[in-house]
Enzyme design. Sequence first.
Site, PDB file in Angstrom:
ATOM      1  N   LYS A 211       0.836  -1.206   0.000  1.00 56.10           N
ATOM      2  CA  LYS A 211       0.000   0.000   0.000  1.00 56.10           C
ATOM      3  C   LYS A 211       0.876   1.262   0.000  1.00 56.10           C
ATOM      4  O   LYS A 211       0.645   2.212  -0.752  1.00 56.10           O
ATOM      5  CB  LYS A 211      -0.915  -0.019   1.232  1.00 56.10           C
ATOM      6  CG  LYS A 211      -1.562   1.302   1.577  1.00 56.10           C
ATOM      7  CD  LYS A 211      -2.696   1.646   0.654  1.00 56.10           C
ATOM      8  CE  LYS A 211      -3.140   3.073   0.867  1.00 56.10           C
ATOM      9  NZ  LYS A 211      -4.111   3.531  -0.076  1.00 56.10           N
ATOM     10  N   CYS A 265      -3.601  10.380   1.542  1.00 53.06           N
ATOM     11  CA  CYS A 265      -2.768   9.215   1.227  1.00 53.06           C
ATOM     12  C   CYS A 265      -1.382   9.576   0.687  1.00 53.06           C
ATOM     13  O   CYS A 265      -0.382   9.373   1.364  1.00 53.06           O
ATOM     14  CB  CYS A 265      -3.497   8.318   0.228  1.00 53.06           C
ATOM     15  SG  CYS A 265      -4.950   7.531   0.934  1.00 53.06           S
TER      16      CYS A 265
END
Length: 438
Positions: A211, A265
């Site tokens: 991720k 993010c």
Amino acid sequence: MGEQIKSENKENKKICVIGLGYIGLPTASMLAIQGFNVIGVDINKKRVEEIKNLTFKTTEKDLMTLVKGAISSGNLKVQTKPEKADVYIICVPTPCIEIDGEKKCDLTYLNEAMKNLRPLLEDGNLIIIESTIPPGTTEEIYNLLSENKKIHLAHCPERVLPGNILRELVENDRVIGGVDETSAKMAKEIYESFVVGKIYLTDAKTAEMVKLMENTYRDVNIALANEFAKIAEEIGIDVWEAIKLANQHPRVNILKPGPGVGGHCISIDPWFIIEKSKNAKLIRTARELNDSMPLFVVEKIKKILNNMDNKKNNKKEKEIISIFGITYKGNVDDTRESPAERVVEELIKEGFEVRCYDKYANEFKYPLYDLDSAIENSDMIVILTDHDEYKSFDKEKLTKIASKMKKKVILDTKNIIDRNLWRDVGFKVYVLGDGKNA
Ligand SMILES: NC(=O)c1ccc[n+]([C@@H]2O[C@H](COP(=O)([O-])OP(=O)(O)OC[C@H]3O[C@@H](n4cnc5c(N)ncnc54)[C@H](O)[C@@H]3O)[C@@H](O)[C@H]2O)c1
């Protein structure tokens, strides 16, 4: 293993989704629609009430309909406290925090959620952490929680694109990392109920790193584009034209420069690698370069206005800057980590009056204006976000905008406007990274 959970088993399977924000609410609703018995939990009472009453604000297409369907099916209940369940899915925030000048993952929300779950846990329960976390965190949590109970734990990072969450929740491939094989397989069974993309199983640390690597890859690529933009201004070429031409190469895909990287993010996740490794040198440089862009934009604004001022106009009334777009990306309401905040803060420090216009934004540190008040008597428009609205202005609209401005100047940091159209109505047009018209 690997077979989808049969519908009669879904009703009997209770899933507690902890944290009902951008990620948790669609996930909880999707599971409820699939027939699971879902308890959605958020510590924010106001958020819980807004979900119950369907009054929450969202720009996610079809989310309201999905939540409405989930609640009216009787399968989704929302509340402020968790209760005993078979599966717990954790979607709480994991923001960045600065400690002694170093940015790190703030695990406060995650630790608090785990503390609240601890008394509820029973042997055989499965916990899935969707929140983005530094490598090694899932194992650390497992060591704490498994002291008394035989629990299963997996990390299943979320990779959806805000603005397109519902489609991506279903269609994206997923990576699930378990603390052991059984945990990963158990988590897979849950996601198989609604994910049509492929589901890959691995260990927890690899899933955590995957991720972070995805977002770091994008951050480094954007940093390269930003560096090219700075160089383009220095040597007198238009970076947008150059990137377009370079991307004609079959193995080159340079992303776009801009006023900085924001959001929950890309601007944060690379720090979670940096905090765990001394080898993350390129990653740190890229992060710092992207963080330098708001200041670069402010310097450009000052230079443009200084060059326009005739010397006799020596220090005069406050110049007004109209900011178009303060969310971190186009057509979403999310302002978290938005570079606009830094740009506005610096402009105010430099003595400008700043008026922000953004009809998509949910909240912002500085006041928001409607379009007319934002441009009234303004010295310059600065586009910081690529909202479709700004691309759609036609000649009539632009003529009206021009008539309200004191100086007809625009700086487009996203290269979204039709430069000739704005020039036609009298604007002097500047674009970030365009060294031909600097
Ligand atoms: N937003 C995205 O597009 C996105 C994409 C991929 C991954 N993620 C990750 O997913 C996680 C969640 O992100 P988000 O955007 O949904 O955050 P968010 O801030 O929108 O929502 C989080 C919710 O959790 C609630 N909360 C906090 N502590 C809690 C607790 N102890 N118990 C119950 N509720 C609690 C908050 O009140 C909030 O409503 C983060 O780790 C983020 O990095 C987000």
